[in-house]
Every structure is written in C-alpha cells, then in structure tokens.
Design a protein around this motif. Sequence first.
Motif, short mmCIF file in Angstrom:
data_model
loop_
_atom_site.label_atom_id
_atom_site.label_comp_id
_atom_site.label_asym_id
_atom_site.label_seq_id
_atom_site.Cartn_x
_atom_site.Cartn_y
_atom_site.Cartn_z
N GLY A 1 0.83 -1.19 0.00
CA GLY A 1 0.00 0.00 0.00
C GLY A 1 0.87 1.24 0.00
O GLY A 1 1.86 1.32 0.75
N GLY A 2 0.55 2.19 -0.86
CA GLY A 2 1.33 3.42 -0.92
C GLY A 2 0.47 4.61 -1.27
O GLY A 2 -0.49 4.49 -2.03
N ILE A 3 0.81 5.75 -0.69
CA ILE A 3 0.07 6.98 -0.98
C ILE A 3 1.03 8.15 -0.92
O ILE A 3 1.95 8.19 -0.09
N ALA A 4 0.87 9.09 -1.84
CA ALA A 4 1.67 10.32 -1.88
C ALA A 4 0.71 11.50 -1.99
O ALA A 4 -0.08 11.56 -2.92
N ILE A 5 0.76 12.40 -1.04
CA ILE A 5 -0.21 13.50 -0.97
C ILE A 5 0.51 14.83 -1.16
O ILE A 5 1.41 15.18 -0.39
N PRO A 6 0.15 15.59 -2.21
CA PRO A 6 0.75 16.91 -2.40
C PRO A 6 0.10 17.94 -1.48
O PRO A 6 -1.07 17.82 -1.11
N TYR A 7 0.85 18.94 -1.13
CA TYR A 7 0.29 20.03 -0.33
C TYR A 7 1.19 21.24 -0.47
O TYR A 7 2.23 21.19 -1.12
N GLY A 8 0.78 22.36 0.14
CA GLY A 8 1.62 23.55 0.13
C GLY A 8 1.88 24.06 -1.26
O GLY A 8 0.98 24.54 -1.95
N ASN A 9 3.11 23.94 -1.71
CA ASN A 9 3.55 24.50 -2.98
C ASN A 9 3.23 23.62 -4.18
O ASN A 9 3.66 23.91 -5.29
N ALA A 10 2.53 22.51 -3.99
CA ALA A 10 2.29 21.58 -5.10
C ALA A 10 0.83 21.16 -5.14
O ALA A 10 0.17 21.03 -4.10
#
Length: 819
Positions: free
Chosen positions: A664-673
């Motif tokens: 299981g994998g997850i990548a969450i953008p935030y802030g400047n992206a």
Amino acid sequence: MVKNEIFANDELVKDSRIKNQLYQEPNTKLLGFPLRLHFYNLARPEIDSILTEKFLENESRRKRLTAILSKKQFDQYIYSKKEFNEWIKRTGEAPVVLNKEQAVKSVNRLKSWYWNNGWFNVEADYKVLPIENKEKRAKVEYYIKPGKPYTLDSLTTEIASPALDSLYQSNKTESEIIAGTQYNTIAFNEERDRLSDLFRNNGVYNFDQEYISFDADTVDTNHKLNTTLIIKNERNNIGDSITRTPFKIHTISKVKIFTDYSFANRNMPILDSATYRRYELFSFEEMRYKPEAVTDAVFIRPGMIYRDLDRTRTYNRLNSLRVFKYPNIQYTPDPSDSTNTKLISNIFLSPLPKYSLGFDFDVSQSNIQKFGIGFGGSFLIRNIFGGLENLELSGRGSIASSTDAAASADKNRFFDITEVGADLKLTLPRIFLPIDTERLIKKYMAPFTSMSLGFSSQRNIGLDKQTFSGILNYNWNPSKQLTNSLDLLNIQYVRNLNTENYFNVYRNSFEELNSIAQRSNFNFSTPGSDLQIPEEADGFIDYVINEDRTNTGLENEDYLNTLDIYERKLRLTQNNLIFASSYTYLWNTRENLYDREFSRFRFKLETAGNVLSALSNVFNYPVNDQGNEKVLGVAYSQYVKTELDFIKHWDLGNDQIFAVRAFGGIAIPYGNANDIPITKTFFAGGPNDNRAWQAYDLGPGSSGSILEFNEANLKLAFNGEYRFGIFDQFKGALFVDVGNIWNVLDSRTSKDVVFEEFSDLEELAVGSGFGLRYDFNFFVLRFDIGFKTHDPGQPEGDRWFQEYNFNHAVYNVGINYPF
C-alpha cells in the motif's frame, strides 16, 4: 507404492512434521497427476538392445545411414539416441517400488520422533495393503500407539565450577526447560546452546558444549521427568594423565592489531606502530590507517571480559568496510599473567588493493526499446583519507533502438536512444554528524554515511531529460534482520529537454485533443486537417483556456477534458526540483538466497519541500503563473509519501511454497504543489505486479487505461502465488494478483480515476494465471501468463472473465521471483 498413511491411536495423522519422517514416498504428483513418472516411462528400458537390433545388426540400414552420414556421424547418431534416453530418465522419476527395509526404517524413525517429543513408551508397526483392482499397486499403513507422554517435573543442578554456577543462577529464569511442559529433546538441545552462549559471552573462553549433560529419572515417577543438569570442570590433558580444574573468567589484557599482515611478510620486522586507547597497532610498512578508525571497527576491548559476541561483531564490521580481506582473530594466554585468566587478542588484517576497477555489460528489452546495449564501469579508491573511507566513481551508458517512431528524430538510425550518466559516492564507516549519535546508534550496528552526486542524460526517450541528484544517507543495522536507512537529504533536479515532442509521445492525449478540436470553433491553419504538433496543438489549448467557453462551441464535457489534458501536459513537461528526506525500516528474516520460509516488512516515509517552504519568508521566492513558488527557476515539489510492503513465504514441503505480498502506498501533495512529480507516483501492471496487464496499462480506477503511461498517487496491491516443482530444475506456479491505482487529494477530479469512498475498492483489478520457471541456482528465469479475471476498465456487469483467453493474455518474462 502409491500411498502412505499414518494412524495414531486409530486416527489418521495429518501433521506434516510426522509425515516427513517416512523414508519412502510415492511418486510426486502435479495437481494429482504423476507427471514425472509418465515422463520417465517414455524412456526405452532396453535401449542398447533396441539400437543394436535396429541399426547395428540390420546391415542394409547401417550401410545406408553410414553412406549418408559417414561412419563418425553414424556413431554420434547412435550415441545421441542413448543420451536422449538417459536424459528422459534423469528428468523423469522412476516408479517407486515398495521397499520393506525402508518401511522398517520409517517405523524406527516414527518411534524416534515420538520419543523425542515425550512419548517414551511408543509402539509402532506397519502393513502393506494391495490396492483393489490395481495390479502391482500397494499402499503402506503405519500404526502408532504413543502411550502417555512424560512431562517435566523437577530440575536440579550439579555444576562443579563456582564461576559457572554463579552465571547459571543469575540467568536460570531464561531456561528453555520449563516444569510442567511435555518433554521435548529440542528444548534440551536449545538449553545446551543457551548455556554455552551464556558462558562464552561472559568470559569462559575455553568452554565447550561437551561439558554439559542431563540425567533424567523416569523410574516410578508416574510419567514425570526429574532432570539433573550436570556441568563438569574443565578437563586438562597432561601427558598420559587427565586432571580437572574449575573454569575461570578470562579478561582481555592486550589487543594487538597488525594492519598490513600477509603470509609473505609474516616474519618481517615491524617498521611502524601506534597506540590508541590501549590498543596496540603494528605495521610492516608505514602505517596507512588512522588508529582511531581501525579501533572503531574492533569490539574486543582491553580490560574487558572475553566474549564470543565481540569477536563475531569484529569480523562482521571489518568485512563490511570493503578495505580488508577476511580478517583473522586469534587468542593466546598472556605469558605475564600468573593467574591464567588473561588473554592477548591478535587481529591480523590483510588489506585489499587500494585501487579497484570494474566493468559491466548487459543487453535489454522493454516497452520503450526494442533492443538495448548497456555498459558501465567503476573506479574504487579504498581508504582514501586514511580513515577507512571509500570513494567510488562510476559511469554508465547505453544505446538502444526505440519501439516508437515518435521517439526518434532520425528515423533512419537503428540506435536512436542514448543515455549516459555518472555518479560519485563517498562512504564513511560512521555517522557523520556534528552531534554524538553513539547513544542511539551503537557502533555494533555497523553505521555508514554515504554522500553521492549523480548526473544522467537521456535522449530520444519520450521528452528527453537531464537529472541531477545529491544524496546524504545514513544506514545502520541493529540486528541481522533489521536495517534502518535515513536519507537526510535527497535532492533531485529533473530538466525536460524536448517538451515540444509531448503530443508525439502521448498519442492518446493528442487523439482526444484533436477530436475535441474538430468539434470546436477553432480556426485550423488547414481546414479539415488534424492539429499540427506542437504549435497548433498548444494553440488550441491556449484558445480554450483564454476564450469564453460559449465562444469555443464546446460542450462542458469537452471543455473539462481539454483542461485535464492541459493539466497533465503541464505536469509531465514541467521541470522538477525535489528536496526530500526519507526514512526506511526494513525487517527481513531471510538469511540467504536458499531460505524457503521467511517474512519481510518494509516501511518508508518520505517528505519533500518542507525546508524550502520554511525559508520562503526569508528569501522571498518568485512565483510562477500557477501561483507556485520557484527556487532556481523551478517550482519545488512539496508532498508526503508513505509505503508499506509485506512479503511472507511458507514452505509446504515437497518442493512447494506459498508466497503472499501486500503493498500500500500513498503520496499527498500540499503547500507549494497540486500534484506529485511523475518520478514519485505509482503505476500498476507488469511482470512484478499485476501480471494480467502490461506495466503502466492498469488504471487509474475504472478509467480503462486511456493514457500511454498511467500513473497515480495511491496504490493497493495484493499477490498470492503457489509454487511447486515439476521436474529437475523446472518449477511451476499458480498465481492471483489484485490491485489498482487511483488519484486522491490532488488535481485530478474525474470520477473514474479518483478514489472517493470504500466502494471504489470494487475497482480492484484481479489477474490470475500460471507460470513456468527454470532455476539456475544463482538466478531464476521466469515465464508467466496472466489473464484478466476482473477488469475494472470494462462497464459494470461485464468485468468478470470477459477476456479470459490466450488471445487477450499477457505474457511476462522476468528474472527471479516477483516477490
């Protein structure tokens, strides 16, 4: 013989531990069919007589063949017939003929197994029973009467040496022999191992397991076992007489390290020496190593008690440095000690060559290239600064022929893909930080610091790109099973070189964009033609973005799809600056390549952009058209990413293994992206993932793989595989792969690709199939066929078994097992 059955007290035994005690097993079967036996039966039993009668004694045939083939070729032809017949026999499996001697040995072995597990009064016998209506077929039934098992009652000790008795009493709560449990020989063996380790790691240098014995009393005890642990004094042979003296605790008086020892210079005089923290270092030439660096790798310390563990750790650490050949550690009594309790440790180190050069070469094929040739080399400088540091410079390059004509600017060249790269890596045998980390990361954990710089350039591969990277990594191993890795800094800059080629590479996106443009009010340069790449395709996107939708003549769905295409193009063509840190925890019980039962768990947490974001108020970064802050002219990425990966293998016996994996994998953008760099996203499909889909062809969600390279920022994958032997080194496998990718919490909004709720788990793709492997011992060549069992890209109601046939199967070739 076709079958074995074991009955204990008239009940059928299914315990594999007991069934494995039998010496003679029936012919192996594959899914209930004795394949190897039938293959063996293809061989001719009297091949010599057959060949003699058919070729050698038949003069007319022999003369005819000799005239055609020549005498030498005729002899080789006869020989090849014999060899092929022998190969069939070797590869197959001869019929198992019932052997009564083996049955008697099996009975004795069964009795031994029960006895070693506490049934001291066990009785056993066997019978051979013919199979009805099957001539020359029989089965063997084994009958066990275990009786009542014995349990451990009392444990007393007779330890002659006071030093050993004191150590035993201080650690007896850790004993493997526990009152009230059923007797088990393994527990007594483990207790013998425990005591030996206990004594030898607490100063008893000359202790051996032969001094430990157990005396068990079972007379009139009502199936209770009264046990006495006996440890005798040390035996000393003096001439023809034997004396015994109490064991003593030994300490290390001196540690002598010979830093450049070899067989050739063993009798040469010492030319250089040094002393550091009571360690004595010697060299037959000028000392090449800093004393503090060498002694830091030695766990045997002057003034401390002798411990086997210190010697083992020293061996492991010295070997991991890649500076010395196999070290040699010896202990001798200190001649100046009258108590005979002090030892001198002599450590002989033989240096590897200071410079080392290596080359490699490979041939490859992928979905991007039809044929590729790769080459590389490395130059290693050992002990570059005198502190056991290693500096390695490596280079790599490749040339290949592309599978996509759009990828090449020159259609007439066969080799139209090139890649070059270089890396510089410095490895230090310590944690390199301005703070002391010894309390957290002990030196027995084999800490290393790696600093590396890298550059690579790809041409005619999609958009082409250049990549610059810099990594500061720390690695340490608290145990044989556990590895920790920390990338304090992992900086990556990716520069796309050929962005105008975007719509040539991503043809599906272009076809959709062109179709939308045909339905719009866009003013084509050539009416009735397709959009020209790149100017007209980019011009149409600008037209849709800048013009009021009602003036474009587009329906709302076409308008939104155009925005999606623009957003994907923007993401895939933009340069990336990734300023990340990550931590990886790896637990692996596999000790070597031949372990058949093990588990592996990996956890990784990565964050990017936080340091740059924290400095934004200080440096006042410029902002791009999308409102993202830029550093060095590039909008930096900001995200958090985590991965969980678990693998488990069970050895089922008889060359059978069941293996599972969950990811299981997850990548969450935030802030400047608003999204994740494509190098950090997930994809599905391929020979090591869901084998019913090609790599990048599965997902996202139920979208049906509408793009050339499908990727997303959430992934789930589950795999199960049953592996079994077929014959010789050929292995088979049945597998089921489940998984998919989705977008979540990023810029994608289409319902088909976004994971919104748990009901979206219905979009998990299921692939199943079978495989054939050949085990070369040092690697496995693998061929798998995957069938789409549940395809979430199909309409609901038409997802199960719609393309479950060889015409739509995916054929995978790989090296080694997928997990």
